[in-house]
Design a protein around this motif. Structure first.
Motif, PDB file in Angstrom:
ATOM      1  N   ALA A 230       1.045  -1.139   0.217  1.00 28.65           N
ATOM      2  CA  ALA A 230       0.113   0.047  -0.126  1.00 28.65           C
ATOM      3  C   ALA A 230       0.688   1.179   0.074  1.00 28.65           C
ATOM      4  CB  ALA A 230      -0.857   0.008   1.092  1.00 28.65           C
ATOM      5  N   VAL A 231       1.784   1.268   0.874  1.00 28.93           N
ATOM      6  CA  VAL A 231       2.807   2.371   0.782  1.00 28.93           C
ATOM      7  C   VAL A 231       3.544   2.574  -0.366  1.00 28.93           C
ATOM      8  CG1 VAL A 231       5.044   3.107   1.744  1.00 28.93           C
ATOM      9  CG2 VAL A 231       3.259   2.282   3.340  1.00 28.93           C
ATOM     10  N   VAL A 232       3.897   1.757  -1.209  1.00 27.13           N
ATOM     11  CA  VAL A 232       4.760   1.752  -2.449  1.00 27.13           C
ATOM     12  C   VAL A 232       3.647   2.208  -3.540  1.00 27.13           C
ATOM     13  CG1 VAL A 232       5.925   0.508  -4.191  1.00 27.13           C
ATOM     14  CG2 VAL A 232       6.513   0.023  -1.695  1.00 27.13           C
ATOM     15  N   LEU A 233       2.642   1.666  -3.663  1.00 28.91           N
ATOM     16  CA  LEU A 233       1.679   2.148  -4.454  1.00 28.91           C
ATOM     17  C   LEU A 233       1.191   3.656  -4.322  1.00 28.91           C
ATOM     18  CD1 LEU A 233      -0.720  -1.024  -4.899  1.00 28.91           C
ATOM     19  CD2 LEU A 233       0.837  -0.150  -6.727  1.00 28.91           C
ATOM     20  N   ALA A 234       0.961   3.865  -3.047  1.00 29.67           N
ATOM     21  CA  ALA A 234       0.514   5.389  -2.770  1.00 29.67           C
ATOM     22  C   ALA A 234       1.772   6.274  -3.132  1.00 29.67           C
ATOM     23  CB  ALA A 234      -0.014   5.401  -1.528  1.00 29.67           C
ATOM     24  N   SER A 235       2.889   5.983  -2.912  1.00 29.31           N
ATOM     25  CA  SER A 235       4.094   6.562  -2.918  1.00 29.31           C
ATOM     26  C   SER A 235       4.626   6.958  -4.551  1.00 29.31           C
ATOM     27  CB  SER A 235       5.362   5.949  -2.246  1.00 29.31           C
ATOM     28  OG  SER A 235       5.051   6.054  -1.170  1.00 29.31           O
ATOM     29  N   LEU A 236       3.830   6.538  -5.612  1.00 29.07           N
ATOM     30  CA  LEU A 236       3.963   6.374  -6.879  1.00 29.07           C
ATOM     31  C   LEU A 236       3.402   8.018  -7.567  1.00 29.07           C
ATOM     32  CD1 LEU A 236       2.985   3.041  -8.222  1.00 29.07           C
ATOM     33  CD2 LEU A 236       5.372   4.168  -8.339  1.00 29.07           C
ATOM     34  N   TYR A 237       3.150   8.843  -6.389  1.00 27.50           N
ATOM     35  CA  TYR A 237       2.533   9.982  -6.561  1.00 27.50           C
ATOM     36  C   TYR A 237       3.341  10.985  -7.583  1.00 27.50           C
ATOM     37  CZ  TYR A 237       4.739  11.935  -2.846  1.00 27.50           C
ATOM     38  OH  TYR A 237       5.793  12.405  -1.979  1.00 27.50           O
ATOM     39  N   PRO A 238       4.559  11.065  -7.347  1.00 27.68           N
ATOM     40  CA  PRO A 238       5.569  11.811  -7.949  1.00 27.68           C
ATOM     41  C   PRO A 238       5.456  11.852  -9.680  1.00 27.68           C
ATOM     42  CG  PRO A 238       6.874  10.935  -6.419  1.00 27.68           C
ATOM     43  CD  PRO A 238       5.468  10.455  -6.304  1.00 27.68           C
ATOM     44  N   ALA A 239       4.841  10.705 -10.084  1.00 22.56           N
ATOM     45  CA  ALA A 239       4.634  10.490 -11.632  1.00 22.56           C
ATOM     46  C   ALA A 239       3.700  11.487 -12.190  1.00 22.56           C
ATOM     47  CB  ALA A 239       4.283   9.140 -12.065  1.00 22.56           C
ATOM     48  N   ALA A 264       7.580   3.086 -13.551  1.00 26.10           N
ATOM     49  CA  ALA A 264       6.384   3.411 -12.630  1.00 26.10           C
ATOM     50  C   ALA A 264       5.253   2.450 -13.042  1.00 26.10           C
ATOM     51  CB  ALA A 264       5.990   4.787 -12.404  1.00 26.10           C
ATOM     52  N   GLY A 265       5.240   2.414 -14.419  1.00 26.92           N
ATOM     53  CA  GLY A 265       3.943   1.659 -14.808  1.00 26.92           C
ATOM     54  C   GLY A 265       4.063   0.241 -14.688  1.00 26.92           C
ATOM     55  N   VAL A 266       5.533  -0.246 -14.916  1.00 31.04           N
ATOM     56  CA  VAL A 266       5.855  -1.735 -14.553  1.00 31.04           C
ATOM     57  C   VAL A 266       5.619  -2.069 -13.129  1.00 31.04           C
ATOM     58  CG1 VAL A 266       7.671  -3.249 -14.821  1.00 31.04           C
ATOM     59  CG2 VAL A 266       7.362  -1.847 -16.613  1.00 31.04           C
ATOM     60  N   ALA A 267       6.139  -1.105 -12.298  1.00 30.45           N
ATOM     61  CA  ALA A 267       6.105  -1.390 -10.942  1.00 30.45           C
ATOM     62  C   ALA A 267       4.567  -1.531 -10.390  1.00 30.45           C
ATOM     63  CB  ALA A 267       6.710  -0.225 -10.001  1.00 30.45           C
ATOM     64  N   THR A 268       3.862  -0.891 -10.958  1.00 30.72           N
ATOM     65  CA  THR A 268       2.280  -0.834 -10.737  1.00 30.72           C
ATOM     66  C   THR A 268       1.915  -2.083 -11.138  1.00 30.72           C
ATOM     67  OG1 THR A 268       2.056   1.730 -10.966  1.00 30.72           O
ATOM     68  CG2 THR A 268      -0.020   0.285 -11.024  1.00 30.72           C
ATOM     69  N   VAL A 269       1.958  -2.600 -12.246  1.00 29.84           N
ATOM     70  CA  VAL A 269       1.369  -3.876 -12.643  1.00 29.84           C
ATOM     71  C   VAL A 269       1.972  -4.969 -11.847  1.00 29.84           C
ATOM     72  CG1 VAL A 269       1.397  -5.701 -14.510  1.00 29.84           C
ATOM     73  CG2 VAL A 269       0.921  -3.295 -14.932  1.00 29.84           C
TER      74      VAL A 269
END
Length: 274
Positions: A230-239, A264-269
């Motif tokens: 949850a932390v990592v996904l929420a922390s993608l905001y700088p994109a 960031a897209g790869v990480a989200t998947v």
């Protein structure tokens, strides 16, 4: 569902970050920060009243308050970095280090056990955030501000994730109270900067309300997902500010940032599958 909520939190935070950056070009960063927390307090209290809680324990409010202290520290040093022109250093340092600290604490202290796909996503996220923000190395005030902000980010996410789901949204409201108190001394030192036209005040309040909404979405995500993910996904905001700057301000994107957005897209998947 947890992954979707965390990504929604990142989207909201990205929009707020973009809007706050634009507003900081016109009014003092202390006004943006303090009035924003007041706006967040209003939204959090309204949301907590509208969504009933089963049981609110003192411990849940204390966790929320600790999260708010982290928020206040993070915003204080992020905005100081913006005012000194060091945001290109502060943003990547705070984002990357905040993610690393949060994941390490989640795994080593809280017992989170991400799967292989999730670990791959976490590994991709760190360099992706750095590239997205156009980060570069170098010591100085910007690096110090970024490290202090990252500690606040980690405390914000980890502490809020400890609040029981039965407490509803009251931990977020408690956090906004704590954030206001943390920022009050700085606001008092810049009291004249807080005397703004009504339109600017409303803008700052709305930005803070958006940040509180981002935290609400993160809290709901943390209740349904491993805290580390949850932390990592929420922390993608700088994109998102990079994308908005490209689309709305016609800014040019560097190869480094393009690589970061792809990462960031790869990480989200990977994180969603993990």
């Amino acid at each position: 569902m947890g992954a979707l909520l965390a990504l929604s939190s990142a989207v909201v935070y990205g929009i707020v970050d973009f809007a706050g950056g634009l507003l900081s070009r016109h009014i003092h960063h202390a006004a943006v920060t303090f009035l924003g927390q007041l706006g967040g307090l209003l939204l959090a209290c309204a949301a907590a009243l509208l969504i009933p809680a089963d049981t609110v324990h003192t411990a849940d409010l204390l966790w929320g308050a600790l999260s708010g202290v982290g928020s206040g520290v993070a915003m204080r040093f992020l905005n100081r970095g913006l005012s000194s022109g060091a945001m290109s250093v502060v943003v990547p340092v705070s984002a990357v280090t905040g993610v690393a600290l949060s994941v390490l604490c989640g795994v080593l202290v809280l017992g989170d056990r991400p799967g292989v796909m999730a670990w791959l996503g976490i590994a991709v996220t760190v360099p992706a955030l750095w590239f997205v923000s156009g980060g570069r190395g170098g010591a100085g005030q910007g690096t110090a501000d970024g490290l202090l902000a990252s500690a606040g980010v980690a405390v914000q996410y980890l502490a809020l994730g400890q609040a029981a789901s039965a407490s509803g949204l009251w931990p977020v409201a408690a956090g906004r109270v704590a954030a206001v108190l943390v920022l009050l001394p700085d606001a008092a030192r810049h009291a004249r900067r807080l005397r703004l036209p009504p339109g600017r005040c409303v803008q700052a309040l709305l930005i803070g309300a958006g940040a509180a909404l981002g935290l609400v979405l993160y809290l709901l995500a943390a209740q349904r997902q491993l805290l580390a993910i949850a932390v990592v996904l929420a922390s993608l905001y700088p994109a998102l500010p990079v994308i908005l700057g490209l689309a709305l301000l016609h800014e040019r994107i560097s190869r480094r940032q393009a690589l970061g957005l792809l990462g960031a897209g790869v990480a989200t998947v990977l994180l969603t599958l993990g």
